[in-house]
Design an enzyme around this catalytic site. Structure first.
Site, PDB file in Angstrom:
ATOM      1  CG  HIS A 127      36.707  35.704  47.688  1.00  0.00           C
ATOM      2  ND1 HIS A 127      37.798  36.541  47.691  1.00  0.00           N
ATOM      3  CD2 HIS A 127      35.666  36.433  47.219  1.00  0.00           C
ATOM      4  CE1 HIS A 127      37.439  37.742  47.247  1.00  0.00           C
ATOM      5  NE2 HIS A 127      36.152  37.699  46.949  1.00  0.00           N
ATOM      6  CB  CYS A 183      37.270  38.578  43.850  1.00  0.00           C
ATOM      7  SG  CYS A 183      35.801  39.599  44.116  1.00  0.00           S
ATOM      8  CD  GLU A 236      40.516  34.580  49.029  1.00  0.00           C
ATOM      9  OE1 GLU A 236      40.195  33.756  48.149  1.00  0.00           O
ATOM     10  OE2 GLU A 236      40.133  35.766  49.028  1.00  0.00           O
TER      11      GLU A 236
END
Lengths: 84, 226
Positions: free
Chosen positions: B195, B87, B197
């Protein structure tokens, strides 16, 4: 000597301009029905000290190229005037 | 041996703990590195996490690129060390010219915060080596400036060199060629807007990001840089 640099940053030709397109779509609601196009951009006024006009221009071009504009998608137009 | 992963924190970064948490949950060891540091120490891989470095002033990533730590990041990347920008981290890597192109405001000027369906396009990067071409992954996006753009020469180069890692299935932000993530020529520096994560546990709604981060941790454990 002190100079004032006007740096006008705009998107390169062919790069999508969602801000300009959104503004263009909003204008008819205000009665502006004859607007043909809107391009968005950003302008900076930078005061700087340099030996002469040429040096001021070159410094302004360099800082525009290295920071104010992203040359991948943007180009800048620079005008420099002495501050009296 | 578990991979030691540095997570760079700029002023305004806000996904660093998620990144460290995901790395730790997948068997690596994450630790934070501050933007004013000038050396990385002993590391196997680097994550530039999401957020709004320096308030996204001027352009996302434009100021962060000049942070003291970025010289060490560049050296690590050029030596072949695995680096992923997620990002805002992707935006920083593009501004730093470690990856080509730029991220523009989303088509329609909409801030997007939603699950996104991705398709794995290439497995020749440190982030996708354990995935399979054509695999569909559900990974959230959360951005305003995520519309990837580049000139047509760069685009054809990315395609011919197999550097488009991930594409959106429905291209929510108007990215050129539906690109969600790319790599550098060597495949060790990667950037993506989604994302991973935030998608490493079913509790978070998806575990699909784990295959990406596992690839990355594997590449980091095998790397000899740092």
């Amino acid at each position: 000597m002190r100079f004032l640099a006007h740096v006008d940053v705009r998107l390169r030709h062919g790069i999508a301009d969602p801000e300009g397109a959104t503004i263009l779509r909003a204008l008819p609601a205000l009665g502006f029905t004859s607007v043909a196009s809107v391009e968005s951009g950003r302008s900076f006024r930078v005061e700087l000290d340099a030996a002469d006009l040429e040096a001021a221009r070159s410094m302004a071009a360099s800082l525009a190229d290295r920071l104010l504009a992203n040359p991948v998608i943007e180009e800048s137009v620079i005008e420099v005037e002495p501050l009296g | 041996m578990s991979a030691s992963i540095g997570v760079i924190v700029f002023p305004g970064t806000n996904c660093e703990h998620d990144a460290v948490g995901a790395v730790d949950a997948l068997g690596g060891e994450g630790r934070l590195i501050f933007h004013t540091d000038t050396s990385l120490g002993q590391l196997d891989g680097l994550i530039l996490p999401g957020g709004f470095a320096h308030g996204d002033y001027l352009r996302p990533g434009a100021i962060a690129r000049f942070s003291p730590i970025m010289e060490a990041v560049r050296t690590f990347a050029e030596a072949g060390g695995p680096v992923v920008g997620i990002c805002n981290g992707f935006q920083v890597l593009c501004e730093a010219h470690l990856l080509p192109g730029a991220l523009q405001k989303n088509r329609g000027l909409t801030f997007l915060c939603q699950p996104s369906e991705l398709e794995v396009v290439s497995t020749s990067s440190v982030l996708t080596s354990s995935a399979t071409v054509g695999q569909r992954l559900s990974v959230p996006i959360n951005h305003f400036s995520g519309s990837y753009t580049c000139d047509l020469d760069t685009l054809s180069q990315l395609e011919s060199q197999d550097r488009i890692m991930l594409r959106y299935v429905d291209n929510p932000n108007g990215s050129i060629d539906s690109i969600a993530g790319i790599s550098n020529e060597a495949g060790n520096v990667v950037g993506l807007m989604p994302h991973p994560e935030r998608a490493v546990s079913s509790l978070l709604g998806s575990e699909d990001g784990a295959v990406l981060l596992r690839s990355f941790l594997g590449a980091a454990a095998a790397a000899t840089v740092g």
